[in-house]
Design a protein around this motif. Structure first.
Motif, PDB file in Angstrom:
ATOM      1  N   ALA A 289       0.896  -1.260  -0.013  1.00 19.11           N
ATOM      2  CA  ALA A 289       0.059   0.057  -0.021  1.00 19.11           C
ATOM      3  C   ALA A 289       0.658   1.282   0.071  1.00 19.11           C
ATOM      4  N   ILE A 290       1.770   1.354   0.776  1.00 11.40           N
ATOM      5  CA  ILE A 290       2.876   2.357   0.714  1.00 11.40           C
ATOM      6  C   ILE A 290       3.464   2.468  -0.556  1.00 11.40           C
ATOM      7  N   GLY A 291       3.733   1.549  -1.198  1.00  9.51           N
ATOM      8  CA  GLY A 291       4.544   1.583  -2.449  1.00  9.51           C
ATOM      9  C   GLY A 291       3.418   2.085  -3.713  1.00  9.51           C
ATOM     10  N   VAL A 292       2.271   1.766  -3.575  1.00 10.69           N
ATOM     11  CA  VAL A 292       1.189   2.349  -4.527  1.00 10.69           C
ATOM     12  C   VAL A 292       1.159   3.553  -4.158  1.00 10.69           C
ATOM     13  N   VAL A 293       1.022   4.150  -2.836  1.00 14.04           N
ATOM     14  CA  VAL A 293       0.985   5.454  -2.545  1.00 14.04           C
ATOM     15  C   VAL A 293       2.124   6.347  -3.033  1.00 14.04           C
ATOM     16  N   MET A 294       3.455   5.897  -2.933  1.00  8.73           N
ATOM     17  CA  MET A 294       4.528   6.440  -3.760  1.00  8.73           C
ATOM     18  C   MET A 294       4.318   6.619  -5.226  1.00  8.73           C
ATOM     19  N   LEU A 295       3.774   5.346  -5.780  1.00  6.37           N
ATOM     20  CA  LEU A 295       3.567   5.503  -7.425  1.00  6.37           C
ATOM     21  C   LEU A 295       2.737   6.537  -7.713  1.00  6.37           C
ATOM     22  N   LEU A 296       1.674   6.817  -6.904  1.00  7.55           N
ATOM     23  CA  LEU A 296       0.815   7.977  -7.075  1.00  7.55           C
ATOM     24  C   LEU A 296       0.903   9.221  -7.003  1.00  7.55           C
ATOM     25  N   ILE A 297       2.011   9.307  -5.981  1.00  6.72           N
ATOM     26  CA  ILE A 297       2.298  10.663  -5.724  1.00  6.72           C
ATOM     27  C   ILE A 297       3.309  10.919  -6.918  1.00  6.72           C
ATOM     28  N   LEU A 298       4.122  10.321  -7.219  1.00  9.18           N
ATOM     29  CA  LEU A 298       5.126  10.497  -8.289  1.00  9.18           C
ATOM     30  C   LEU A 298       4.393  10.805  -9.721  1.00  9.18           C
ATOM     31  N   LEU A 299       3.590   9.994 -10.031  1.00  8.22           N
ATOM     32  CA  LEU A 299       2.490  10.301 -11.016  1.00  8.22           C
ATOM     33  C   LEU A 299       1.961  11.882 -11.206  1.00  8.22           C
ATOM     34  N   ALA A 300       1.473  12.195  -9.943  1.00  8.63           N
ATOM     35  CA  ALA A 300       0.783  13.492  -9.785  1.00  8.63           C
ATOM     36  C   ALA A 300       1.773  14.421  -9.820  1.00  8.63           C
ATOM     37  N   VAL A 301       3.063  14.364  -9.322  1.00 10.24           N
ATOM     38  CA  VAL A 301       4.155  15.264  -9.325  1.00 10.24           C
ATOM     39  C   VAL A 301       4.380  15.610 -10.736  1.00 10.24           C
ATOM     40  N   THR A 302       4.594  14.505 -11.473  1.00 10.00           N
ATOM     41  CA  THR A 302       5.056  14.349 -12.996  1.00 10.00           C
ATOM     42  C   THR A 302       4.088  15.146 -13.820  1.00 10.00           C
ATOM     43  N   LEU A 303       2.676  14.917 -13.682  1.00  9.78           N
ATOM     44  CA  LEU A 303       1.751  15.229 -14.441  1.00  9.78           C
ATOM     45  C   LEU A 303       1.325  16.921 -14.319  1.00  9.78           C
ATOM     46  N   ALA A 304       1.362  17.273 -12.630  1.00 10.01           N
ATOM     47  CA  ALA A 304       1.488  18.392 -12.379  1.00 10.01           C
ATOM     48  C   ALA A 304       2.251  19.393 -13.007  1.00 10.01           C
ATOM     49  N   TYR A 305       3.508  19.054 -13.168  1.00  6.26           N
ATOM     50  CA  TYR A 305       4.581  19.695 -13.527  1.00  6.26           C
ATOM     51  C   TYR A 305       4.580  19.970 -15.258  1.00  6.26           C
ATOM     52  N   LEU A 306       4.188  18.758 -15.728  1.00 11.22           N
ATOM     53  CA  LEU A 306       4.046  18.904 -17.620  1.00 11.22           C
ATOM     54  C   LEU A 306       2.803  19.899 -17.683  1.00 11.22           C
ATOM     55  N   ARG A 307       1.804  19.732 -16.894  1.00 15.02           N
ATOM     56  CA  ARG A 307       0.534  20.616 -17.261  1.00 15.02           C
ATOM     57  C   ARG A 307       1.024  22.065 -16.994  1.00 15.02           C
ATOM     58  N   LEU A 308       1.642  22.489 -16.092  1.00 15.51           N
ATOM     59  CA  LEU A 308       2.216  23.787 -15.674  1.00 15.51           C
ATOM     60  C   LEU A 308       3.038  24.291 -16.977  1.00 15.51           C
ATOM     61  N   LEU A 309       3.934  23.338 -17.442  1.00 18.26           N
ATOM     62  CA  LEU A 309       4.736  23.930 -18.453  1.00 18.26           C
ATOM     63  C   LEU A 309       3.886  24.006 -19.693  1.00 18.26           C
ATOM     64  N   ARG A 310       2.852  23.266 -19.997  1.00 21.32           N
ATOM     65  CA  ARG A 310       2.042  23.308 -21.036  1.00 21.32           C
ATOM     66  C   ARG A 310       1.188  24.558 -20.841  1.00 21.32           C
ATOM     67  N   ARG A 311       0.805  25.123 -19.707  1.00 22.71           N
ATOM     68  CA  ARG A 311       0.132  26.480 -19.632  1.00 22.71           C
ATOM     69  C   ARG A 311       1.061  27.556 -19.902  1.00 22.71           C
TER      70      ARG A 311
END
Length: 316
Positions: A289-311
């Protein structure tokens, strides 16, 4: 009269080219995916199945009793996640992980970019020596590098304490000094990737652009900030995302240099915390469960960073 007619003919707009047939446009859209298909299949096999198993285990009560067959596996649904989020220690470790990873990313990018610029100004022989030294640090296994850094900062035999006159000071005893020591080792083994990648990008920049900026009186820092950094933004995006992923899931350096997380777990990060829950406590469901939470956090940070750059209008 003839001249007037000639001018009129010349001002007529040129006929627009006929649009490509829809079948050809559709084929062009699918062509990149056909080239990527073999790599996507391999990635799906190597990453997809382990992630599926990780998510599956996180939904069950899976301890040593279930592994040995002494008890049946019990479905818990989101029970493991509820236990993780209800644990105050998880939030403390998460905060420490975020701060530590952010410090590692910023330090790695700063050192790597600075040395990349230095490589462009160095002569051939010093440049070759720096490249070889950096690649040697990059190729060193994490366990070996961590052991070497522990020896360098050893309170009894380490040369660093002797040079600095610190006596028998223990760098791994205090929480912040231990994190600092691990940060230095992480930066040491991570900056070569940033340095080589950014250096390759700088070499691709036309020399006339840099010469024009220098002739206009721009300082090296101003040239980097106003000329190189905007032109290298796609490369900086890649190295930043890679550094975030690597530094957020640091395990070996923390585990080796702080002996499993430091005194009373003061130097725990999420990866080591998940390892302790899964293998030291035999709570494999909680660790998953902790591993899944880490995976989701990394995905969220990556997608948020890419979305900010696209904006901001960046082409990625």
């Amino acid at each position: 009269m003839v001249a007037h007619d000639t001018v009129a003919v010349e001002r007529r707009p040129a006929p627009s080219p006929a649009p490509a047939p829809r079948s050809w446009r559709g084929r062009d859209a699918w062509t990149p995916w056909l080239y990527l298909a073999p790599a996507l299949v391999v990635l799906a096999a190597l990453l997809g199945y382990p992630i599926y198993q990780l998510g599956l285990i996180s939904l069950f009560r899976y301890t040593q009793a279930q592994v040995s067959g002494g008890e049946p596996t019990a479905f818990r649904g989101l029970g493991n996640y509820a236990d993780v989020f209800a644990d105050d220690r998880f939030w403390q470790v998460l905060l420490a992980t975020v701060v530590f990873a952010a410090a590692c990313v910023v330090s790695t990018l700063a050192v790597g970019c600075a040395l990349a610029v230095l490589l462009t100004r160095a002569r051939a022989l010093p440049r070759l020596a720096l490249m070889l030294a950096a690649l040697g640090a990059w190729a060193t296994p994490a366990v070996t590098g961590s052991t070497v850094w522990l020896f360098l900062f050893d309170p009894d035999f380490g040369p660093v304490n002797r040079v600095l006159g610190l006596g028998d000071h223990s760098w791994t005893y205090g929480r912040y000094s231990a994190f600092l020591l691990v940060l230095l080792e992480v930066v040491w083994c991570s900056f070569p990737f940033v340095m080589v990648t950014v250096y390759a990008g700088i070499r691709a920049v036309p020399a006339e652009v840099l010469e024009a900026a220098a002739l206009d009186g721009a300082s090296p820092w101003r040239i980097w900030r106003s000329v190189l950094a905007p032109m290298l933004r796609p490369i900086l995006v890649v190295v930043t995302i890679q550094s975030v992923i690597w530094d957020f899931k640091v395990f070996t350096q923390i585990y080796v240099m702080t002996n499993g997380g430091g005194i009373a777990g003061q130097n725990l990060v999420l990866n080591v915390y998940a390892y302790q829950e899964a293998f030291a406590s035999s709570q494999y469901g909680l660790g998953a469960a902790i591993g899944v939470v880490m995976l989701l956090i990394l995905l969220a940070v990556t997608l948020a960073y890419l979305r900010l750059l696209r904006r901001q209008g960046e082409e990625l």
